[in-house]
Design an enzyme around this catalytic site. Structure first.
Site, PDB file in Angstrom:
ATOM      1  N   HIS A   1      25.333 -66.912  33.886  1.00 31.74           N
ATOM      2  CA  HIS A   1      23.691 -65.925  33.686  1.00 31.74           C
ATOM      3  C   HIS A   1      23.869 -67.093  32.469  1.00 31.74           C
ATOM      4  O   HIS A   1      24.942 -67.204  31.138  1.00 31.74           O
ATOM      5  CB  HIS A   1      24.574 -64.877  33.591  1.00 31.74           C
ATOM      6  CG  HIS A   1      23.241 -63.991  32.738  1.00 31.74           C
ATOM      7  ND1 HIS A   1      21.761 -64.478  33.419  1.00 31.74           N
ATOM      8  CD2 HIS A   1      22.403 -62.750  31.359  1.00 31.74           C
ATOM      9  CE1 HIS A   1      20.673 -63.810  33.103  1.00 31.74           C
ATOM     10  NE2 HIS A   1      21.265 -63.574  31.679  1.00 31.74           N
TER      11      HIS A   1
ATOM     12  N   CYS B   1      19.564 -58.358  34.661  1.00 26.22           N
ATOM     13  CA  CYS B   1      20.424 -59.349  35.227  1.00 26.22           C
ATOM     14  C   CYS B   1      20.704 -59.880  35.866  1.00 26.22           C
ATOM     15  O   CYS B   1      21.468 -61.358  36.916  1.00 26.22           O
ATOM     16  CB  CYS B   1      20.409 -60.419  33.713  1.00 26.22           C
ATOM     17  SG  CYS B   1      19.408 -60.193  32.131  1.00 26.22           S
TER      18      CYS B   1
ATOM     19  N   ASN C   1      15.692 -67.391  29.073  1.00 21.46           N
ATOM     20  CA  ASN C   1      16.946 -66.415  29.918  1.00 21.46           C
ATOM     21  C   ASN C   1      15.719 -65.054  30.162  1.00 21.46           C
ATOM     22  O   ASN C   1      14.697 -64.769  30.528  1.00 21.46           O
ATOM     23  CB  ASN C   1      17.380 -64.839  29.010  1.00 21.46           C
ATOM     24  CG  ASN C   1      17.868 -63.888  29.581  1.00 21.46           C
ATOM     25  OD1 ASN C   1      18.182 -63.771  30.941  1.00 21.46           O
ATOM     26  ND2 ASN C   1      18.886 -62.983  29.292  1.00 21.46           N
TER      27      ASN C   1
HETATM   28  O1  UT7 Z   1      20.278 -61.086  29.669  1.00 23.68           O
HETATM   29  C1  UT7 Z   1      21.192 -60.170  29.326  1.00 23.68           C
HETATM   30  C2  UT7 Z   1      20.264 -59.341  27.601  1.00 23.68           C
HETATM   31  N1  UT7 Z   1      20.417 -60.899  26.194  1.00 23.68           N
HETATM   32  C3  UT7 Z   1      21.855 -61.294  25.899  1.00 23.68           C
HETATM   33  O2  UT7 Z   1      22.703 -61.187  26.421  1.00 23.68           O
HETATM   34  C4  UT7 Z   1      21.554 -60.907  24.522  1.00 23.68           C
HETATM   35  C5  UT7 Z   1      22.586 -61.711  23.883  1.00 23.68           C
HETATM   36  N2  UT7 Z   1      22.617 -61.639  22.392  1.00 23.68           N
HETATM   37  C6  UT7 Z   1      22.723 -62.649  21.390  1.00 23.68           C
HETATM   38  O3  UT7 Z   1      22.063 -63.426  21.919  1.00 23.68           O
HETATM   39  C7  UT7 Z   1      22.008 -62.483  20.165  1.00 23.68           C
HETATM   40  O4  UT7 Z   1      22.812 -61.345  19.306  1.00 23.68           O
HETATM   41  C8  UT7 Z   1      20.580 -63.066  19.448  1.00 23.68           C
HETATM   42  C9  UT7 Z   1      20.615 -64.451  20.083  1.00 23.68           C
HETATM   43  C10 UT7 Z   1      19.794 -61.957  20.082  1.00 23.68           C
HETATM   44  C11 UT7 Z   1      21.568 -62.837  18.153  1.00 23.68           C
HETATM   45  O5  UT7 Z   1      21.467 -63.671  17.800  1.00 23.68           O
HETATM   46  P1  UT7 Z   1      22.950 -63.040  16.245  1.00 23.68           P
HETATM   47  O6  UT7 Z   1      23.497 -64.539  16.626  1.00 23.68           O
HETATM   48  O7  UT7 Z   1      23.496 -62.190  17.322  1.00 23.68           O
HETATM   49  O8  UT7 Z   1      22.362 -63.059  15.677  1.00 23.68           O
HETATM   50  P2  UT7 Z   1      21.580 -61.233  14.571  1.00 23.68           P
HETATM   51  O9  UT7 Z   1      20.903 -60.482  15.298  1.00 23.68           O
HETATM   52  O10 UT7 Z   1      23.019 -60.965  14.320  1.00 23.68           O
HETATM   53  O11 UT7 Z   1      21.121 -61.316  13.718  1.00 23.68           O
HETATM   54  C12 UT7 Z   1      21.296 -62.604  12.426  1.00 23.68           C
HETATM   55  C13 UT7 Z   1      20.067 -62.550  11.815  1.00 23.68           C
HETATM   56  C14 UT7 Z   1      19.540 -62.015  11.484  1.00 23.68           C
HETATM   57  O12 UT7 Z   1      18.766 -61.928  10.110  1.00 23.68           O
HETATM   58  P3  UT7 Z   1      19.768 -60.873   8.521  1.00 23.68           P
HETATM   59  O13 UT7 Z   1      19.151 -59.104   8.554  1.00 23.68           O
HETATM   60  O14 UT7 Z   1      21.075 -60.836   8.297  1.00 23.68           O
HETATM   61  O15 UT7 Z   1      18.544 -61.453   7.340  1.00 23.68           O
HETATM   62  C15 UT7 Z   1      18.340 -61.551  12.624  1.00 23.68           C
HETATM   63  O16 UT7 Z   1      17.397 -60.855  11.874  1.00 23.68           O
HETATM   64  O17 UT7 Z   1      19.470 -63.974  11.989  1.00 23.68           O
HETATM   65  C16 UT7 Z   1      17.734 -62.606  12.298  1.00 23.68           C
HETATM   66  N3  UT7 Z   1      16.543 -63.546  13.614  1.00 23.68           N
HETATM   67  C17 UT7 Z   1      16.510 -64.755  13.298  1.00 23.68           C
HETATM   68  N4  UT7 Z   1      16.592 -65.668  12.427  1.00 23.68           N
HETATM   69  C18 UT7 Z   1      15.364 -66.494  13.115  1.00 23.68           C
HETATM   70  C19 UT7 Z   1      16.982 -62.817  14.605  1.00 23.68           C
HETATM   71  N5  UT7 Z   1      16.009 -62.956  15.638  1.00 23.68           N
HETATM   72  C20 UT7 Z   1      15.918 -64.289  14.693  1.00 23.68           C
HETATM   73  C21 UT7 Z   1      15.215 -65.478  15.196  1.00 23.68           C
HETATM   74  N6  UT7 Z   1      14.605 -66.573  14.122  1.00 23.68           N
HETATM   75  N7  UT7 Z   1      14.043 -65.395  16.685  1.00 23.68           N
END
Ligand code: UT7
Length: 330
Positions: free
Chosen positions: A257, A120, A287
Site C-alpha cells: 500500500h 486502504c 495515497n
Molecule cells: O492509508 C493509510 C492512512 N495513512 C497513513 O498511513 C499515514 C501514516 N502517517 C504518515 O504518513 C505520517 O505520519 C505523516 C506524513 C502524516 C506525517 O509525518 P510525520 O513525520 O509523522 O510528521 P508529524 O505528524 O510528526 O509532524 C511533524 C511536524 C509537525 O510540526 P511540529 O508540531 O513538529 O512543529 C507537523 O505540524 O511536521 C508538521 N507537518 C507539516 N509540515 C509541513 C505536518 N504536515 C506538514 C506538511 N507540511 N504538509
C-alpha cells in the site's frame, strides 16, 4: 512454474486495468494553499504530485474506466461477469451502491454487485471475498474494482492530511484456474479499537448534517497510524506466506500500500526485500486508499516488472483499522 503445487481450483487474476483522472495537483500547488513545502512533502511522504477528479466525475466513473481496461486485457465480455465488488469509502451516493452504477454502465447483466468498505485494505478484502466464490465453484468470473475520490473528503486547511491523498481506480478480473497458479492465501485483519485514528466523523446514522462542515473531512493521527502500519504490513505478508507454505525468500515481488514512502521502505527492509522487488507509485499519485495497490499491480504488469509464474504478494493497511495481505502465483 515447477515450484507450483497444483491443489485444485483457485481464483487467478487474468487481467487488470487502472484509471487516474487527468488533473494533476503538485506539491507547489499545496504551497499556495497551506503552510507546507515541496521539500517537506517529498522528504516525509515521498509524494511529488497526485491526481484530482474533475468536478463532474464520481467514483463510479473512475471505476468503470478501470474495469473496461481490465476486461479488455482479460478478454472478458460484460455478460461473463458473475459478481462485481466495488471497494470504496467515497461512494457516489449513500444509495444505491457504487457497484450498481458500475454494473449498469458495463451492462454486466448477469452480475450481482455490492460495495465493500475497508479503506486502504479494500482491494485485498475484495479479492478475498471474490476468490471464495470461485474456489467453491459457484462462480467463474469476478470483477474487483477499487475506486476512490478522496479529494472530496479533504480539509484543504489541514496540512497534516490534505497533501497526502489522491484520486484513482484499479480493477482486476478473477477467473477460475486449475493449473496451480492463482491466489494461494490471504491474511485479513481488523482492530476497531483503532477506529478513531483515521476517520470521517459525519455519517448517516451518526453525526449527520452539514456536509461542508468538519464532520465531512478526513481526520488522522498520522504518527499512530504510521507505527501501526509498519508492524501490520510485515506481520500480514509473513502470515499470508506461511499460510501458502512459503517463506519471504520465495517472494519475487511485493506490492505494498502506498501511504508513505518511509512506510514502504521500512517494510521492505524488515522483509529483507530490495527496492527492485517492489513498486512505488505514491510519488505520482499520493495515497489513493484501496486503489493504490490495484493501480500499482496494473502498472507492474504493464511494465513487465512481474511475469506469469512469479510469486507476488500484495499487502495493505488502513482505516478501521484494517489490514490484509495475499500471495499468488501470477
Ligand atoms: O492509508 C493509510 C492512512 N495513512 C497513513 O498511513 C499515514 C501514516 N502517517 C504518515 O504518513 C505520517 O505520519 C505523516 C506524513 C502524516 C506525517 O509525518 P510525520 O513525520 O509523522 O510528521 P508529524 O505528524 O510528526 O509532524 C511533524 C511536524 C509537525 O510540526 P511540529 O508540531 O513538529 O512543529 C507537523 O505540524 O511536521 C508538521 N507537518 C507539516 N509540515 C509541513 C505536518 N504536515 C506538514 C506538511 N507540511 N504538509
Amino acid at each position: 512454474m515447477s515450484h507450483m503445487k497444483n491443489e485444485g481450483r483457485r481464483a487467478r487474476i487474468i487481467g487488470t486495468g487502472s484509471y487516474v483522472p487527468e488533473r494533476i495537483m503538485t506539491n507547489q500547488d499545496f504551497e499556495k494553499i497551506v503552510d507546507t513545502s515541496d521539500e517537506w512533502i517529498r522528504a516525509r511522504t515521498g509524494i511529488v504530485e497526485r491526481r484530482r477528479a474533475a468536478d463532474w466525475q464520481a467514483s463510479s466513473d473512475l471505476a468503470i474506466e478501470a474495469a473496461r481496461r481490465a476486461m479488455s486485457k482479460a478478454n472478458v465480455a460484460p455478460e461473463e461477469i458473475d459478481l462485481i465488488i466495488c471497494g470504496t469509502i467515497t461512494p457516489d451516493r449513500m444509495l444505491p451502491s457504487t457497484a450498481s452504477y458500475i454494473q449498469r454502465e458495463l451492462k454486466a447483466v448477469n452480475a450481482w454487485a455490492f460495495d465493500l468498505a475497508a479503506a486502504c485494505s479494500g482491494f485485498i478484502y475484495g479479492l478475498a471475498v471474490g476468490s471464495q466464490f470461485i474456489e467453491t465453484g459457484r462462480y467463474r468470473t469476478v470483477l474487483m474494482v477499487s475506486t476512490e475520490i478522496l479529494s472530496r473528503l479533504i480539509d484543504y486547511t489541514d496540512r497534516g492530511t490534505c497533501v497526502l491523498f489522491g484520486d484513482g481506480a484499479g480493477a482486476a478480473i478473477l477467473r477460475t484456474c486449475e493449473d496451480g497458479s492463482g491466489l494461494l492465501s490471504f491474511d485479513l485483519g481488523a482492530d476497531g479499537n483503532g477506529a478513531d485514528l483515521l476517520d470521517v466523523s459525519g455519517g448517516v446514522s451518526r453525526l449527520t448534517g452539514d456536509t461542508e462542515s468538519a464532520q465531512h473531512h478526513i481526520r488522522m493521527q498520522g504518527n499512530e497510524v504510521f507505527k501501526f502500519a509498519v508492524r501490520a504490513m510485515e506481520d500480514s505478508i509473513e502470515k499470508a506466506l506461511r499460510l501458502a507454505g512459503l517463506d519471504k525468500s520465495d517472494l519475487d515481488f511485493l506490492i505494498p500500500h502506498q501511504a508513505n514512502l518511509r512506510i514502504i521502505q521500512a517494510t521492505l527492509k524488515r522483509l529483507g526485500l530490495p527496492p527492485e522487488k517492489s513498486v512505488v507509485n505514491i510519488d505520482r499519485y499520493g495515497n489513493m486508499s484501496g486503489a493504490s495497490v490495484a493501480v500499482a499491480l496494473d502498472e507492474a504488469l504493464e511494465q513487465k516488472l512481474i511475469q506469469p509464474g512469479d510469486c507476488v504478494g500484495i499487502v495493505a493497511f488502513g482505516g478501521g483499522l484494517t489490514w490484509g495481505a495475499c500471495v499468488m502465483y501470477l
